[in-house]
Design a protein around this motif. Structure first.
Motif, PDB file in Angstrom:
ATOM      1  N   CYS A 366      -0.674   0.674  11.839  1.00 39.54           N
ATOM      2  CA  CYS A 366      -1.870   0.282  11.091  1.00 39.54           C
ATOM      3  C   CYS A 366      -3.110   0.981  11.647  1.00 39.54           C
ATOM      4  O   CYS A 366      -3.901   1.563  10.891  1.00 39.54           O
ATOM      5  N   PHE A 417       1.253  -3.283   4.605  1.00 40.18           N
ATOM      6  CA  PHE A 417       0.388  -4.453   4.729  1.00 40.18           C
ATOM      7  C   PHE A 417       0.921  -5.603   3.878  1.00 40.18           C
ATOM      8  O   PHE A 417       0.880  -6.765   4.283  1.00 40.18           O
ATOM      9  N   LEU A 424      -0.424  -8.092  10.243  1.00 42.94           N
ATOM     10  CA  LEU A 424      -1.453  -7.049  10.218  1.00 42.94           C
ATOM     11  C   LEU A 424      -2.844  -7.545   9.843  1.00 42.94           C
ATOM     12  O   LEU A 424      -3.833  -6.875  10.152  1.00 42.94           O
TER      13      LEU A 424
END
Length: 974
Positions: A366, A417, A424
């Motif tokens: 991420c 996500f 996340l």
């Protein structure tokens, strides 16, 4: 065609066909076309293109004619098919040797061999594959390469066949040559790596070309040649070897010059390795389970850690990200909500995924996606400055995620996500919190990081719904950032307005809209083109469910004017289309309130239409804008006719090439123009000449065509029908021969509307259609919706044109060979029996009025059916009569006494001119002007007077007592 004598002649004509002089070229092409079906012609062509001493252009043309001939004449069932004897000779000649020196011709020969193989291999051409395999083994470089090239094209073609028998043949072929293909690939790969190590780049290029071709063959065999490939150790061994070879090739790239041919081929081979994995995952997700762990480790290592630095290139990163995305999203790897319903294979794959995507791994992916891959590059910033339109189009482009790095990274981020949002969300929110407050204008990197983080929050808007108070964020920070005018802050302004566009349909209080409109207006006034276009790309009033017209109206004039100026300023077709789309949406939402502000747009559209002659999609956008403009202007749209009507004429003319793109929108524009027209003009009437050809198309646009015809009927039936009734009737007769039930009903509804508008002349104009309607009623049409329409038409004729009904009845009695009274009785009986097919209250009342119009009568058949007529009449009373609570009496709810223009509420569209015309027509329609209660009373009274008290009493006794009681209750007070 004698080969010896013909070769010289064909060679001469082929030479002429390569000429640049059309006077020489055209006769040669015509002659070659005549020879296409001559026996022996393709044998001559084979001799010509395999003769390396002849001119390359002539040989190239000979190959192309041969290839086209295979498509047309090779199959046995084809007209002028080649004889089996000639095909046998040709097949043998094609694989006699593989020594074509010209690359382009060699490729065409390989393709045409593959085309023959698709039809004949292996049954009629069993020697093809063994010959290719043997030729690939020879030491001669040229022959080896050409044979390998042909093997690839043959494999590719056979792999594409989808019938079960063909699949079985390909499985057999794969099992027979897979081991050889693997060893061939390994041999060429090892040779290439050795040559790179020794610095022999020229030799390495040749070996790499063979590596690429053998890998292409293996890709087709591996992906398409096995039912359950995971049970084959050789297949799985090859796939595991792909990862090792990929690492070796990536390391090789360090030592090869960036601009060299070898580097280009090397990168193509690396991409092909990834395509093998992607294709295998797509076709065999469960067989890929054993490769999930390794694929993820490999891809994440090279894309999200330092391991890839200096060796990876953009397209390779894209492929690796696609591999991760496909594993993350793969439906086969997602267990059911009830775990017990999931297969062991799914649970195993899910277990591997879960074990890999730990918190540290997800956090690193991420962070790396956002702070590395989301960052705007120098090239993008330069493009922004120099060509903002292109930058915006590229940034918001369509299905480019598979091929371009930026969209690919964004799609991967969205998918990961979504899959792991609980893990996340805190990571992303922490990144957001670290960026609160103003950013140093001189710190470019900090600005780009903020841009990237805001991008992530916009992409994950739906996942963050419960975690972000967007309204507070907007008021406390984002609004202020929109107002920062510093030049270096442009990326943030652009990203903030885009971010709001992403969140506006997710979570954005209606009360904040005016503040937002103010901000957008400021951006438009500041000519911040990129920011405005980014917002327009994600926000449209028509899609914004919280959009309130009253909030937007104070900004309507300035916004519309500024948007129009933007439309004039932008130059790219895509951008103009989008701005037009937004203008259309605004017009659609505010409707009539747009009238004071559209003058400038109305003047500009004819110029834009002319400029967009080569851009049909832009013209579609103009048509959509015109549709909403006409709806907004209502009757005032007549002022647009000098521009509007030629546009409709062109868009709906099937003899004009642009109709392919413009027809659907053109018909919609034609329809709304008619619906809003205050009167019929000669030009509007003339356009209807396009309709005949449109009805012949019988396409999905037929429904709109019928709506247009009905609109003309309501607009001015006399003028319209006088000119076009005969043509329409002919078209309808043709259509009814071969049309769906729904289409049949649409045709009949047009006829019904004609009779409603013009009950005197209508039946005469459409007389050829009425016998089939009558026959349908007598025969008891099985489709209720069709029967209902039949009865609606016949009801109009019987009630409003009794004389014509008598003529039609006589005609049908003659045609069917029945007594007139018998036929009338049959019709009434079927009408009564199928009354339940009619669901519309108007038609049910019409049926009652029509059958009652047969009374009073001394006719024994009508008296025999009296009971049925009364039953229908009472049913009709139940449909239309409502009780007045004050007086306790009944009244016909369908009666209309005067025209009263309905007042549309804010949520309703105002009535069109056509709505008003329909209302005026209803004031003349017996269904809305004749009281059914009064009509029944008068008809029964007349029947009583005709028969006398005793005769009438006897007639009433044929009616069920319960029905009589209900009838008396309805007729109280008469």
């Amino acid at each position: 065609m004698d080969l010896n004598s013909a070769s010289t002649v064909v060679l001469q004509v082929l030479t002429q066909a390569t000429s640049q002089d059309t006077a020489v070229l055209k006769p040669a092409e015509e002659q070659l076309k005549q020879w296409e079906t001559q026996p022996g012609f393709y044998s001559v062509l084979l001799n010509i293109f395999t003769n390396h001493s002849l001119d390359v252009n002539v040989r190239w043309l000979a190959v192309l004619y041969f290839k086209n001939g295979i498509d047309r004449y090779w199959r046995r069932v084809a007209p002028h098919a080649l004889s089996e004897e000639e095909k046998t000779t040709l097949r043998a000649g094609l694989i006699t040797n593989f020594n074509e020196p010209v690359n382009q011709i060699a490729t065409q020969i390989s393709v045409l061999i593959a085309k023959v193989a698709r039809v004949d291999c292996p049954r009629q051409w069993p020697e093809l594959i063994p010959t290719l395999v043997e030729s690939v083994k020879v030491q001669d470089d040229l022959q080896q390469h050409r044979a390998l090239l042909t093997l690839y094209h043959v494999t590719k073609t056979l792999a594409s066949k989808r019938l079960a028998a063909d699949r079985k043949l390909f499985y057999d072929l794969t099992s027979s040559i897979y081991s050889f293909a693997c060893s061939l690939w390994n041999h060429h790969t090892d040779t290439f790596l050795q040559q790179i190590c020794t610095g022999d780049e020229a030799a390495a290029v040749n070996s790499l070309e063979r590596t690429l071709l053998s890998l292409k063959v293996l890709r087709k065999l591996t992906v398409n040649g096995f039912v359950e490939p995971h049970w084959n150790a050789e297949v799985m061994g090859f796939l595991h070897a792909v990862f090792e070879r990929l690492k070796q090739f990536l390391q090789c790239s360090r030592s090869i010059r960036a601009e060299s041919i070898c580097r280009d081929r090397l990168e193509k081979t690396i991409i092909l390795f990834t395509k093998v994995l992607l294709d295998f995952l797509d076709q065999h997700p469960f067989s890929f389970t054993a490769l999930i762990q390794r694929s993820l480790e490999f891809s994440v290592s090279y894309v999200f850690t330092e391991a890839g630095e200096g060796v990876v290139f953009e397209q390779f990163i894209v492929q690796c990200m696609n591999l991760i995305k496909m594993i993350v999203k793969n439906y086969a790897y997602k267990p059911s909500k009830n775990i017990e319903d999931s297969s062991p294979e799914t649970l195993e794959a899910h277990k591997i995924k879960t074990a890999f995507f730990t918190y540290p791994t997800l956090m690193e992916i991420c962070r790396r996606l956002v702070t590395h891959y989301f960052l705007l590059t120098k090239e993008e910033l330069t493009m922004w400055e120099e060509d903002p339109e292109s930058f915006t189009v590229e940034e918001t482009g369509g299905d480019s995620w598979k091929y371009s790095l930026r969209p690919c990274t964004e799609v991967l981020f969205i998918d990961i996500f979504h899959e792991y949002n609980q893990t996340l969300t805190p990571v992303l929110l922490e990144m957001v919190h670290s960026l609160q407050g103003p950013t140093n204008m001189e710190n470019t990197n900090a600005i780009l990081i903020k841009d990237a983080v805001y991008n992530a929050v916009g992409l994950a808007a739906y996942e963050l719904f419960d975690s972000v108070d967007f309204d507070q964020w907007f008021k406390n920070q984002l609004l202020a950032e929109l107002q920062v005018s510093h030049d270096s802050y442009k990326p943030i302004r652009r990203r903030v307005i885009w971010l709001i566009g992403q969140w506006i349909s997710v979570k954005f209080k209606s009360d904040l809209r005016p503040v937002l409109y103010e901000a957008i207006r400021n951006l438009l006034q500041d000519r911040d083109l990129v920011s405005v276009l980014f917002f327009l790309n994600v926000w449209l009033p028509v899609d914004d469910f919280e959009f309130r017209t009253d909030q937007f109206l104070p900004y309507l004039e300035s916004m519309f004017t500024l948007l129009f100026q933007l439309l004039q300023e932008v130059t790219q077709c895509d951008t103009k289309m989008h701005v037009l789309h937004v203008l259309s949406c605004v017009i659609e939402r505010v409707n009539m309130q747009i009238r004071p502000y559209v003058g400038c747009l109305v003047q500009y559209l004819p110029l834009l239409w002319k400029q967009s002659e080569e851009h049909n999609m832009l013209r579609c956008a103009i048509l959509t804008t015109l549709i909403h403009l006409v709806q907004g202007l209502g009757a005032d749209s007549k002022n647009l006719y000098p521009f509007l009507l030629p546009v409709i004429q062109l868009s709906t003319d099937v003899s004009q090439p642009p109709h392919v793109y413009l027809l659907e929108d053109g018909l919609e524009l034609w329809l709304v123009t008619l619906e809003n027209s205050p009167c019929l003009t000669p030009e509007l009437l003339r356009i209807f000449q396009n309709m005949s050809a449109l009805l012949e198309l019988s396409s999905e646009n037929l429904k709109n065509c019928f709506k247009i015809i009905n609109a003309y009927i309501f607009l001015s039936s006399s003028e319209f029908l006088q000119m076009y009734a005969a043509d329409l009737c002919r078209s309808f007769c043709e259509l009814l021969k071969d049309i769906t039930t729904e289409g049949q009903v649409q045709v009949l509804k047009v006829v019904e509307n004609v009779l409603k508008v013009n009950p005197v002349l209508g039946p005469q104009m459409f007389q050829p259609l009425l016998p089939s309607v009558f026959r349908g009623i007598i025969d008891g049409e099985r489709y209720p919706v069709v029967m209902s329409t039949y009865l609606g038409i016949m009801g109009r004729v019987l009630l409003q044109n009794a004389r014509f009904f008598s003529l039609l009845l006589s005609q049908m009695a003659c045609e069917l060979g029945q007594e007139l009274d018998q036929l009338l009785g049959n019709m009434i009986e079927m009408w009564v029996d199928r009354m339940d097919n009619i669901t519309q209250p108007e038609r049910r009342k019409l049926s009652a009025l029509a059958l009652l119009s047969l009374l009073p009568s001394l006719n024994s058949v009508i008296q025999d059916k009296f009971c049925g007529i009364i039953n229908i009449s009472v049913e009709g009373l139940h449909d239309v009569m409502t009780e007045d609570s004050e007086t306790g009496t009944y009244k016909d709810c369908m009666l209309m006494s005067h025209f009263e223009e309905p007042k549309a509420t804010e949520d309703e569209e105002p009535p069109t001119e056509q709505d008003k015309r329909k209302k005026m027509l209803a004031l003349k329609d017996p269904v809305h002007t004749v009281s059914l209660q009064q009509f029944i009373y008068e008809k029964l009274k007349a029947q009583q007077e005709l028969l006398g008290e005793q005769g009438f009493h006897a007639l009433m006794e044929t009616v069920d007592t319960e029905i009589v009681t209900q009838l008396q209750e309805f007729l109280q007070g008469f």
